[in-house]
Design a protein around this motif. Sequence first.
Motif, PDB file in Angstrom:
ATOM      1  N   CYS A 189       0.572  -1.218  -0.029  1.00 28.99           N
ATOM      2  CA  CYS A 189      -0.090   0.070  -0.018  1.00 28.99           C
ATOM      3  C   CYS A 189       0.860   1.200   0.145  1.00 28.99           C
ATOM      4  O   CYS A 189       1.832   1.381   0.665  1.00 28.99           O
ATOM      5  N   LEU A 190       0.616   1.988  -0.947  1.00 31.14           N
ATOM      6  CA  LEU A 190       1.189   3.485  -0.934  1.00 31.14           C
ATOM      7  C   LEU A 190       0.646   4.188   0.105  1.00 31.14           C
ATOM      8  O   LEU A 190      -0.572   4.808  -0.115  1.00 31.14           O
ATOM      9  N   LEU A 191       1.576   4.430   1.308  1.00 32.21           N
ATOM     10  CA  LEU A 191       0.830   5.099   2.407  1.00 32.21           C
ATOM     11  C   LEU A 191       1.319   6.605   2.504  1.00 32.21           C
ATOM     12  O   LEU A 191       2.232   6.904   2.346  1.00 32.21           O
ATOM     13  N   SER A 192       0.243   7.547   2.285  1.00 35.69           N
ATOM     14  CA  SER A 192       0.543   9.027   2.757  1.00 35.69           C
ATOM     15  C   SER A 192      -0.032   9.344   3.874  1.00 35.69           C
ATOM     16  O   SER A 192      -0.555   8.320   4.745  1.00 35.69           O
ATOM     17  N   GLY A 193       0.255  10.483   4.241  1.00 43.35           N
ATOM     18  CA  GLY A 193      -0.401  10.894   5.782  1.00 43.35           C
ATOM     19  C   GLY A 193      -1.788  11.339   5.815  1.00 43.35           C
ATOM     20  O   GLY A 193      -2.240  11.881   6.794  1.00 43.35           O
ATOM     21  N   PHE A 195      -6.151  10.764   5.091  1.00 44.75           N
ATOM     22  CA  PHE A 195      -7.192  10.030   5.622  1.00 44.75           C
ATOM     23  C   PHE A 195      -7.348   8.596   4.771  1.00 44.75           C
ATOM     24  O   PHE A 195      -7.630   7.554   5.296  1.00 44.75           O
ATOM     25  N   ASP A 196      -7.041   8.801   3.596  1.00 46.08           N
ATOM     26  CA  ASP A 196      -7.624   7.880   2.307  1.00 46.08           C
ATOM     27  C   ASP A 196      -6.925   6.537   2.233  1.00 46.08           C
ATOM     28  O   ASP A 196      -7.292   5.442   2.646  1.00 46.08           O
ATOM     29  N   SER A 197      -5.575   6.873   2.471  1.00 49.50           N
ATOM     30  CA  SER A 197      -4.828   5.599   1.890  1.00 49.50           C
ATOM     31  C   SER A 197      -4.690   4.476   3.306  1.00 49.50           C
ATOM     32  O   SER A 197      -4.561   3.377   3.473  1.00 49.50           O
ATOM     33  N   PRO A 198      -4.793   4.970   4.762  1.00 46.27           N
ATOM     34  CA  PRO A 198      -4.626   4.018   5.742  1.00 46.27           C
ATOM     35  C   PRO A 198      -6.226   3.175   5.601  1.00 46.27           C
ATOM     36  O   PRO A 198      -5.834   1.956   5.975  1.00 46.27           O
ATOM     37  N   SER A 215       6.253   4.429   1.647  1.00 45.14           N
ATOM     38  CA  SER A 215       5.802   5.836   1.700  1.00 45.14           C
ATOM     39  C   SER A 215       6.992   6.591   0.924  1.00 45.14           C
ATOM     40  O   SER A 215       8.256   6.176   1.166  1.00 45.14           O
ATOM     41  N   PHE A 216       6.866   7.572   0.253  1.00 42.72           N
ATOM     42  CA  PHE A 216       7.707   8.302  -0.241  1.00 42.72           C
ATOM     43  C   PHE A 216       8.074   9.775   0.523  1.00 42.72           C
ATOM     44  O   PHE A 216       7.022  10.519   0.790  1.00 42.72           O
ATOM     45  N   TYR A 217       9.193   9.677   0.632  1.00 40.94           N
ATOM     46  CA  TYR A 217       9.813  10.858   1.636  1.00 40.94           C
ATOM     47  C   TYR A 217      10.518  11.756   1.048  1.00 40.94           C
ATOM     48  O   TYR A 217      11.796  11.530   0.828  1.00 40.94           O
ATOM     49  N   THR A 293      -3.661   1.903  -3.431  1.00 43.61           N
ATOM     50  CA  THR A 293      -3.690   3.420  -3.051  1.00 43.61           C
ATOM     51  C   THR A 293      -4.807   3.798  -2.573  1.00 43.61           C
ATOM     52  O   THR A 293      -5.988   3.249  -2.730  1.00 43.61           O
ATOM     53  N   GLY A 294      -4.883   5.229  -2.243  1.00 47.16           N
ATOM     54  CA  GLY A 294      -6.202   5.690  -1.402  1.00 47.16           C
ATOM     55  C   GLY A 294      -7.028   6.530  -2.284  1.00 47.16           C
ATOM     56  O   GLY A 294      -7.572   7.335  -2.081  1.00 47.16           O
ATOM     57  N   GLU A 295      -6.768   6.330  -3.765  1.00 48.42           N
ATOM     58  CA  GLU A 295      -7.310   7.120  -4.775  1.00 48.42           C
ATOM     59  C   GLU A 295      -8.958   7.011  -4.643  1.00 48.42           C
ATOM     60  O   GLU A 295      -9.445   5.853  -4.532  1.00 48.42           O
ATOM     61  N   GLY A 298     -12.289  11.576  -8.441  1.00 47.09           N
ATOM     62  CA  GLY A 298     -13.016  12.920  -8.703  1.00 47.09           C
ATOM     63  C   GLY A 298     -12.584  13.724  -7.554  1.00 47.09           C
ATOM     64  O   GLY A 298     -12.990  14.981  -7.166  1.00 47.09           O
ATOM     65  N   GLN A 299     -11.824  13.233  -6.332  1.00 46.17           N
ATOM     66  CA  GLN A 299     -11.388  13.844  -5.255  1.00 46.17           C
ATOM     67  C   GLN A 299     -10.543  14.896  -5.304  1.00 46.17           C
ATOM     68  O   GLN A 299     -10.570  16.115  -4.824  1.00 46.17           O
ATOM     69  N   VAL A 300      -9.360  15.066  -6.408  1.00 44.37           N
ATOM     70  CA  VAL A 300      -8.544  15.968  -6.480  1.00 44.37           C
ATOM     71  C   VAL A 300      -8.320  15.737  -8.207  1.00 44.37           C
ATOM     72  O   VAL A 300      -8.493  14.841  -8.755  1.00 44.37           O
ATOM     73  N   SER A 302      -5.632  15.004  -9.739  1.00 47.63           N
ATOM     74  CA  SER A 302      -4.998  13.744 -10.344  1.00 47.63           C
ATOM     75  C   SER A 302      -5.936  12.466 -10.383  1.00 47.63           C
ATOM     76  O   SER A 302      -5.528  11.403 -10.648  1.00 47.63           O
ATOM     77  N   GLN A 303      -6.907  12.598  -9.658  1.00 48.87           N
ATOM     78  CA  GLN A 303      -7.912  11.680  -9.641  1.00 48.87           C
ATOM     79  C   GLN A 303      -9.076  11.448 -10.597  1.00 48.87           C
ATOM     80  O   GLN A 303     -10.261  11.345 -10.371  1.00 48.87           O
ATOM     81  N   THR A 304      -8.866  12.046 -11.900  1.00 49.17           N
ATOM     82  CA  THR A 304      -9.841  11.792 -12.773  1.00 49.17           C
ATOM     83  C   THR A 304      -9.408  10.677 -13.477  1.00 49.17           C
ATOM     84  O   THR A 304      -8.208   9.995 -13.219  1.00 49.17           O
TER      85      THR A 304
END
Length: 398
Positions: A189-193, A195-198, A215-217, A293-295, A298-300, A302-304
């Motif tokens: 899982c690509l984990l970002s900080g 709400f979605d990806s967790p 996670s990409f840091y 992913t937590g995609e 339509g949320q942002v 990049s999520q078309t």
Amino acid sequence: MQTPEEALLIRYGEIGLKGGNRPHFEKKLVAHLRVALAGVPGVRIQRIRGRMLVRGEAPAREMAAIARKVFGITSLSPALIVAREPAPMLAAARRLAAEAVAREHPGLGPIRFKVEVNRADKQFPLRSLEVARQVGAQLLADEPRLQVDLLDPELTVGVDLRPEGVYVYAGRERAYGGLPVASTGRVLCLLSGGFDSPVAAWLCMKRGLRVDFISFYSFPFVGPQTREKILRLAEKLTEWQPQSVLHVVPFSAYQEAIRDHCDERYRTILYRRAMQRIASVVARTRKGKALVTGESIGQVASQTLENMRLIEEASRLPVLRPVLTYDKTEIIALAREIGTHDLSNLPAPDCCTVFQPAQPIIHGQLSEVEEAEAQIDIGQLTYDAVHGTERIPLLHKP
Ligand code: ATP
Ligand code: MG
């Protein structure tokens, strides 16, 4: 009379249906239960036709609170184990019913209730109906608020008559269902900080997937508080599976190359493609069969659909998006339920906000993406990121 022994009765739904696979799923469930209950002295897990019985030197209620986080379990009931005779059975039912009423039904109104009897012990001196009648009559005499309702009870008192003993319980606590973790494969899982990806990771675990994290840091563009936040999120999620690995990828060199050499409008898509590329390599070293992913559609920007397709195109593995169709409010409610909400809510910048373009592209073109990527050495950047990745093993803490 002997004091009855306490135990925890565990029901599991879906894994009971899996035919030939059933032993495989049951084994995984037991393995996870053992890890979860490792802190309970003298814990013993016994399989009894379609259910499990857990005994240990801790109150059954405490064991229930821990076991509730084991996927595959549909419901739990703290139970008393008594001798195969009517009198101790009745005494246990009275005690448990009184406790359940005091705990779960404050107030004065009526309580719809029923007695359910399972007579697996064909030698038991009374027939099921007779047991139900005797227990029911006694409980109705004890507690005037009880009203028999066989169709929609609020309180079920259960008696499970088995050759090895009689289990009596009152009430049941719902668990999360799903399938035992690691029974259906591994994913990364690509984990970002956010709400979605967790939440996406948790939903995968619930369906029996063993989930590792990446996670990409972008140090120093984002500070150590971002790394700390991700670490704490990964630890929190490891409460739901026996162990995990968190991979922290140094990502600033890749981002700088994209910033310096590629079409600015495509930056976010190019970052995301770089993540998919690196994650695909890391997943394969861990036998991961898909990325998560937590995609959410339509949320942002990049999520078309177009951009998700462009991002996914860089992955060597299928991309799972468990929260694709969830509203933000639904995601946040789940985050609260599973305990990641407050961590996700901590302020800490994400690498995607680094060098963010003023006008990100909404409906990107693959040809333009490829043209942009031709300006940088993708092979080398990917290699360096993978080889610089920090691998942090995490163990389950109850
Ligand atoms: P989240 O709430 O999960 O952060 P988000 O709504 O912020 O998601 P985006 O920032 O567009 O959505 O990210 C989409 C997905 O890309 C994330 O859910 C996550 O899976 C992945 N992702 C984004 N940034 C990172 C990162 N720094 N490390 C790992 N994965 C990331
Ligand atoms: Mg994010």
